[in-house]
Design an enzyme around this catalytic site. Sequence first.
Site, PDB file in Angstrom:
ATOM      1  N   GLY A  77      48.279  40.430  70.241  1.00  0.00           N
ATOM      2  CA  GLY A  77      48.899  39.327  69.512  1.00  0.00           C
ATOM      3  C   GLY A  77      48.103  38.031  69.625  1.00  0.00           C
ATOM      4  O   GLY A  77      48.094  37.211  68.704  1.00  0.00           O
ATOM      5  N   GLU A  84      45.452  38.258  67.194  1.00  0.00           N
ATOM      6  CA  GLU A  84      46.023  38.141  65.844  1.00  0.00           C
ATOM      7  C   GLU A  84      46.337  36.688  65.512  1.00  0.00           C
ATOM      8  O   GLU A  84      46.188  36.252  64.372  1.00  0.00           O
ATOM      9  CB  GLU A  84      47.279  39.005  65.729  1.00  0.00           C
ATOM     10  CG  GLU A  84      46.950  40.485  65.823  1.00  0.00           C
ATOM     11  CD  GLU A  84      48.184  41.362  65.729  1.00  0.00           C
ATOM     12  OE1 GLU A  84      48.888  41.479  66.749  1.00  0.00           O
ATOM     13  OE2 GLU A  84      48.463  41.888  64.640  1.00  0.00           O
ATOM     14  N   ASN A 127      36.026  62.206  91.370  1.00  0.00           N
ATOM     15  CA  ASN A 127      34.741  62.359  90.704  1.00  0.00           C
ATOM     16  C   ASN A 127      34.947  62.435  89.184  1.00  0.00           C
ATOM     17  O   ASN A 127      35.766  63.230  88.750  1.00  0.00           O
ATOM     18  CB  ASN A 127      34.131  63.670  91.240  1.00  0.00           C
ATOM     19  CG  ASN A 127      32.708  63.862  90.812  1.00  0.00           C
ATOM     20  OD1 ASN A 127      32.112  62.991  90.203  1.00  0.00           O
ATOM     21  ND2 ASN A 127      32.168  65.026  91.115  1.00  0.00           N
ATOM     22  N   ALA A 151      51.258  40.422  72.870  1.00  0.00           N
ATOM     23  CA  ALA A 151      52.709  40.330  72.764  1.00  0.00           C
ATOM     24  C   ALA A 151      53.288  40.576  74.159  1.00  0.00           C
ATOM     25  O   ALA A 151      52.569  40.965  75.075  1.00  0.00           O
ATOM     26  CB  ALA A 151      53.207  41.379  71.788  1.00  0.00           C
ATOM     27  N   GLU A 206      46.050  47.568  70.944  1.00  0.00           N
ATOM     28  CA  GLU A 206      47.396  48.132  70.758  1.00  0.00           C
ATOM     29  C   GLU A 206      47.425  49.652  70.772  1.00  0.00           C
ATOM     30  O   GLU A 206      48.373  50.268  71.251  1.00  0.00           O
ATOM     31  CB  GLU A 206      48.000  47.642  69.434  1.00  0.00           C
ATOM     32  CG  GLU A 206      48.473  46.210  69.432  1.00  0.00           C
ATOM     33  CD  GLU A 206      47.368  45.207  69.155  1.00  0.00           C
ATOM     34  OE1 GLU A 206      46.178  45.583  69.204  1.00  0.00           O
ATOM     35  OE2 GLU A 206      47.709  44.036  68.902  1.00  0.00           O
TER      36      GLU A 206
HETATM   37  P1  NAI Z   1      27.365  66.020  99.094  1.00  0.00           P
HETATM   38  O1  NAI Z   1      27.038  67.288  99.750  1.00  0.00           O
HETATM   39  O2  NAI Z   1      26.962  65.774  97.688  1.00  0.00           O
HETATM   40  O3  NAI Z   1      26.773  64.805  99.936  1.00  0.00           O
HETATM   41  C1  NAI Z   1      26.855  64.682 101.308  1.00  0.00           C
HETATM   42  C2  NAI Z   1      25.713  63.748 101.741  1.00  0.00           C
HETATM   43  O4  NAI Z   1      25.929  63.350 103.079  1.00  0.00           O
HETATM   44  C3  NAI Z   1      24.321  64.376 101.700  1.00  0.00           C
HETATM   45  O5  NAI Z   1      23.482  63.541 100.914  1.00  0.00           O
HETATM   46  C4  NAI Z   1      23.877  64.394 103.134  1.00  0.00           C
HETATM   47  O6  NAI Z   1      22.476  64.160 103.280  1.00  0.00           O
HETATM   48  C5  NAI Z   1      24.665  63.276 103.731  1.00  0.00           C
HETATM   49  N1  NAI Z   1      24.901  63.406 105.162  1.00  0.00           N
HETATM   50  C6  NAI Z   1      25.376  64.481 105.836  1.00  0.00           C
HETATM   51  N2  NAI Z   1      25.478  64.188 107.143  1.00  0.00           N
HETATM   52  C7  NAI Z   1      25.076  62.924 107.316  1.00  0.00           C
HETATM   53  C8  NAI Z   1      24.983  62.043 108.423  1.00  0.00           C
HETATM   54  N3  NAI Z   1      25.337  62.441 109.636  1.00  0.00           N
HETATM   55  N4  NAI Z   1      24.540  60.805 108.208  1.00  0.00           N
HETATM   56  C9  NAI Z   1      24.198  60.385 106.980  1.00  0.00           C
HETATM   57  N5  NAI Z   1      24.270  61.169 105.889  1.00  0.00           N
HETATM   58  C10 NAI Z   1      24.708  62.416 106.047  1.00  0.00           C
HETATM   59  O7  NAI Z   1      28.930  65.841  99.283  1.00  0.00           O
HETATM   60  P2  NAI Z   1      29.997  65.142  98.321  1.00  0.00           P
HETATM   61  O8  NAI Z   1      30.420  66.083  97.278  1.00  0.00           O
HETATM   62  O9  NAI Z   1      29.533  63.793  97.960  1.00  0.00           O
HETATM   63  O10 NAI Z   1      31.246  65.004  99.310  1.00  0.00           O
HETATM   64  C11 NAI Z   1      31.280  64.077 100.358  1.00  0.00           C
HETATM   65  C12 NAI Z   1      32.702  63.956 100.859  1.00  0.00           C
HETATM   66  O11 NAI Z   1      33.538  63.568  99.783  1.00  0.00           O
HETATM   67  C13 NAI Z   1      33.284  65.249 101.387  1.00  0.00           C
HETATM   68  O12 NAI Z   1      34.113  64.944 102.466  1.00  0.00           O
HETATM   69  C14 NAI Z   1      34.107  65.786 100.207  1.00  0.00           C
HETATM   70  O13 NAI Z   1      35.181  66.579 100.614  1.00  0.00           O
HETATM   71  C15 NAI Z   1      34.607  64.494  99.610  1.00  0.00           C
HETATM   72  N6  NAI Z   1      34.961  64.532  98.192  1.00  0.00           N
HETATM   73  C16 NAI Z   1      34.196  65.200  97.278  1.00  0.00           C
HETATM   74  C17 NAI Z   1      34.540  65.198  95.933  1.00  0.00           C
HETATM   75  C18 NAI Z   1      33.684  65.877  94.923  1.00  0.00           C
HETATM   76  O14 NAI Z   1      34.109  65.999  93.762  1.00  0.00           O
HETATM   77  N7  NAI Z   1      32.496  66.309  95.264  1.00  0.00           N
HETATM   78  C19 NAI Z   1      35.752  64.483  95.460  1.00  0.00           C
HETATM   79  C20 NAI Z   1      36.435  63.754  96.497  1.00  0.00           C
HETATM   80  C21 NAI Z   1      36.061  63.814  97.799  1.00  0.00           C
END
Ligand code: NAI
Length: 681
Positions: free
Chosen positions: A120, A123, A445, A74, A144
């Site tokens: 719709g 439907e 996340n 709709a 809906e």
């Molecule tokens: P994490 O600690 O799970 O993963 C980080 C990864 O980066 C690791 O696997 C590590 O080996 C790799 N790493 C570190 N230095 C590196 C380099 N020089 N070259 C290649 N790989 C490298 O971290 P996560 O939680 O995934 O967070 C990553 C980013 O995302 C951070 O900036 C965080 O603030 C941001 N973020 C996290 C959220 C969450 O819920 N965890 C949500 C939104 C953003």
Amino acid sequence: MAQQITEQPYKNWRLERDDHDIAWLYADKAEASANVLSADVLEELYEILSQLQRDRPQGLIILSAKRSGFILGADINEFTTLGGQADAEALIGRGQAVLDRLEALDMPTVALIQGFALGGGMELALACRYRIADEDSAKLGLPEVKLGIHPGFGGTVRLPPLIGAPAAMDMMLTGRMISSRAAAKMGLVDYAVPERRLKDAAKHLVLQSPVPKKAKGWQAWVNHDLLRPLMAMYLRKQVSGKARKDHYPAPYAMIDLWAEHMSDPRRMMREEAASVARLVIGDTAQNLVRVFFLQERMKALGNKRDLDVKHVHVIGGGVMGGDIAAWCALRGLTVTIQDRNHETLARVMKRAHSLYKKKLKLPRLVMGVMDRLIPDIHGHGVAKADVVIEAIFENIEAKQGLYKEVEPRMKPGAILATNTSSIPLEVLREVLAQPTRLVGLHFFNPVAKMQLVEIVRNDDTDAEVVKQAMAFCRHIDRLPLPVKSAPGFLVNRVLMPYLLEAVHLVEEGVPAWAVDKAALDFGMPMGPIELADTVGLDICQSVATILSQQLNVEVPQRLKQMVDSGKLGRKSGQGFYSYADGKKVKQEIDKEYVPPRDITDRMMFRFLNEAMACLREGIVEEADLLDGGVIFGTGFAPFRGGPMHYIQERGRDDLRRTLENLEHNHGGRFKPDRGWYDGND
Ligand code: NAI
């Protein structure tokens, strides 16, 4: 060959007649890229059907002239201008009358479905005697319920006898989309066939005119008077686990309608109209329609044409980077994923594989996407990528070090984006040769579920880059929201005071389950305490600490103690709740417990107050976008239409007084933001 018979007097339909004297009716809404059943489209259809009833062709085949698919539903715009119950009932009644006329045509009728047949549109197909679907492109559904209503053009009346009550109620209560193969299996369509055979198959149905399909066996029996009450009880119980009746009345209304009236289809048709009319003018539907339009608006912020993207390079294969990479590949891009460590990359591939299996099911499709996701430990992808997304540890030196190395290797014109959740862009970009080209792409996340991506920018960030970042979101089917680079951006900033207030409550002795229940009762998708456990208490503490340096936020002692003693939430098996294999261990609940009277206000007013502050500070440009961002980023009770809308509906002055009382009773963290006192809304 089909040929036109007369001068076409219709704006939204095209009628042709073929050598077999079959009428082919193409839906082709004027000046629109997709078909919707707006009032004028339905009116013309009624005229056409009356004409056909007089002309008596061999049969009628209804199809779409649009590339976008069959008919989307709709016209939702019409829901926003309804005068009241009577007005709504009249609108729905007109739609029903048109489809009744279609059903009553004295000739075989076929809906030939390519692409979407929703609401719709579905439907309309149900009012035809037969349905035939393109086995690749067709997607069918009655969504809906997601707008707070239920089918109103006879869908609730026609579907249960066709496919049986269990499948019909499941389809309408979940609003889920059904592929053409599944539709053929459940009898929703007569055949699913390849595109090249569609027209012949439709013709064949008209000429052979077999007995129309209908549910058989127990699926049909469940529609019986004696069984419906039992089944309805079961369905109500199922639904109550997902949505409360006072928040989301539509699924309950749908069950009642079926249980009470299925044995009298004519009466049920009238009741269907009355029920939808009641729902559509109610607050829930009006707010869910508002959310639908907010979503459209956010989609429109990004224009795919602003960015030509084929290859994305993601650095950091952790929780976020790995899932961002997997998602981009699923949306059709070539993705290289870089991490320092082989095991991490192997984990990324494994997680991606299970995501694709869940989403795509067929092994050949899963393989196709896996081929696009390439582990790249040395980072060769940097030089080829159109977009480079950094998602490594939340550490300034590590990120800056990486940028220094990556920037010179990037293709000219490629975008460098960071997923940082707390480090200001202006700090990260200090080391760049082209600092104004750094942009934040802040995903949430879990990436595959959360639609929002905050586009973080400074005042001087290159406008072209911001535009391209928003376009990128559309390429990967996410919703972009431009936000200022300021602590917590929008989503974490409004969420954190609310989470911390929940922790304060626990600190004062309120049981965690009672705190969570109060938030769920308000309509939040998950309680704040469980959310804190899920995000990780260490992460909460670090975000809270960063925010506390600049905002009116204090970190509760309780949080520090828990983190110090290794209780980090779900991931460590123990947080505010206990977890076994990642699942929350069921808790004892004291039914006699009476929570503090202001428990909900304490949490929600901190949320609302922070939202008000974000608007006043221009973190987001306007109230509607703030509402959209908060709903898609935090799950804020969609049926309430967003925090700023809620404030407006409830009355800003009243709410401000409540906040002043809270400040009086509980201290400065409830001090109303200045925004409550000025003309902003
Ligand atoms: P994490 O600690 O799970 O993963 C980080 C990864 O980066 C690791 O696997 C590590 O080996 C790799 N790493 C570190 N230095 C590196 C380099 N020089 N070259 C290649 N790989 C490298 O971290 P996560 O939680 O995934 O967070 C990553 C980013 O995302 C951070 O900036 C965080 O603030 C941001 N973020 C996290 C959220 C969450 O819920 N965890 C949500 C939104 C953003």
